[in-house]
Scaffold this active site. Structure first.
Site, PDB file in Angstrom:
ATOM      1  N   ASP A  62       0.704   3.511   2.230  1.00 29.64           N
ATOM      2  CA  ASP A  62       0.479   4.208   3.800  1.00 29.64           C
ATOM      3  C   ASP A  62      -0.940   5.093   3.187  1.00 29.64           C
ATOM      4  OD1 ASP A  62       1.560   4.067   6.418  1.00 29.64           O
ATOM      5  OD2 ASP A  62       2.187   5.747   5.832  1.00 29.64           O
ATOM      6  N   ASP A 106       1.072  -1.063  -0.129  1.00 27.41           N
ATOM      7  CA  ASP A 106       0.053   0.302   0.013  1.00 27.41           C
ATOM      8  C   ASP A 106       0.173   1.540  -0.016  1.00 27.41           C
ATOM      9  OD1 ASP A 106       0.322   1.350   3.097  1.00 27.41           O
ATOM     10  OD2 ASP A 106       0.087  -0.842   2.744  1.00 27.41           O
TER      11      ASP A 106
END
Length: 294
Positions: free
Chosen positions: A212, A210
């Site tokens: 973050d 991802d």
């Protein structure tokens, strides 16, 4: 020359290695407590392998509670020479996209609730972690991942946070914009420091799940999306691991970067002042130098 034994510490999503010859789960006792789980041992292409699920099978240990000292000590006791850390991470860089891998070469350690050294009162030691990973081992992982068709980035700074919560938006922006971190995770520290104290070559492969929370088009971390990417990354990680024995080979020369001699000048406590109980616990980690000192 010594015999190569590759130790893999698997993070979220990687709980085994496929295709090991003579595979068996073994118990390894450590004076530093119980490791995260039994250790899977066997061989791939004639090279000894050991696999330890960092969080335990079924993911029972939180990042803070992982028994890092016991894990590294247990691998050393088994005869592991080279440790490959595989872990999930968030990315602070647009080009390090979900699904990509990063060969980490630097760390910023923001953990605070973990035991970070095998040494202490009664046997004080200071090792250098200026360059906390092994370039030789990192290059092997890079080549193995490329051969497996994985998009992998060579070099990156890993921000180790305590967790278990993910970052706030303000933290994420600070780590990215002001601290120069490239990826963020919760488990590579103190693992890398302990591997250096145990004179083990250590490479960290961060698998991006991802962005973050800094990315304006991705918003906050979505655990459901992370899990989806995690499963794909896990298979890529296993493909990378399967290619490592051919690159590292069964025979191992001394590390050209000195990882396996990190304690040569590190122990400060005079022999007559050392605590016998602590020295006894250090038999695997530091036996090479403590034994030589008598």
């Amino acid at each position: 020359m010594t015999q190569t034994m590759i130790g893999v510490i698997g993070g979220s999503g990687i709980y085994e290695i496929d295709g090991l010859e003579g595979a068996q789960w073994v118990d390894v006792a450590s004076p530093w407590g119980a490791p995260s789980d039994q250790i899977l041992t066997g061989a791939l292409e004639g090279v000894k392998m050991a696999f330890l699920p960092r969080h335990g099978r079924g993911h029972v240990h939180s990042p803070t509670d992982v028994p890092y000292r016991a894990n590294i000590d247990a691998l050393k006791r088994l005869g592991v020479t080279d440790v490959i850390s595989v872990s999930a991470c968030g990315s602070f860089r647009e080009e390090m996209a979900p699904g990509d891998f990063v060969v980490v070469d630097q760390f910023i350690d923001r953990t605070f609730a973990r035991e970070k050294s095998f040494f202490g009162s009664g046997c004080v030691a200071h090792v250098s972690v200026a360059h906390p990973t092994c370039p030789r081992l990192g290059q092997a992982c890079f080549s193995a991942a490329k051969d497996a068709g994985v998009t992998i980035h060579k070099g990156g700074t890993y921000l180790a946070m305590e967790g278990p919560q993910f970052s706030t938006l303000a933290e994420s922006k600070m780590y990215r914009e002001h601290w120069g971190a490239d990826v963020i995770g919760m488990t590579n520290m103190p693992e890398a420091k302990l591997a250096r104290e145990a004179e083990l070559c250590y490479a960290s492969i961060a698998m991006v799940t991802d962005y973050d929370s800094w990315h304006p088009h991705h918003g906050e971390v979505d655990v459901n999306e992370i899990i989806k990417v995690l499963m794909g990354n896990a298979e890529k990680g296993r493909q990378m691991i399967r290619r490592l024995p051919a690159l590292l080979g069964p025979d191992r020369a001394p590390c050209p970067h000195g990882c396996d001699r990190a304690l040569d000048y590190a122990i400060m406590t005079a022999p007559e002042k050392r605590d016998a109980a602590l020295v006894a616990k250090l038999d695997a980690v530091a036996g090479r130098v403590l034994g030589a000192a008598g």
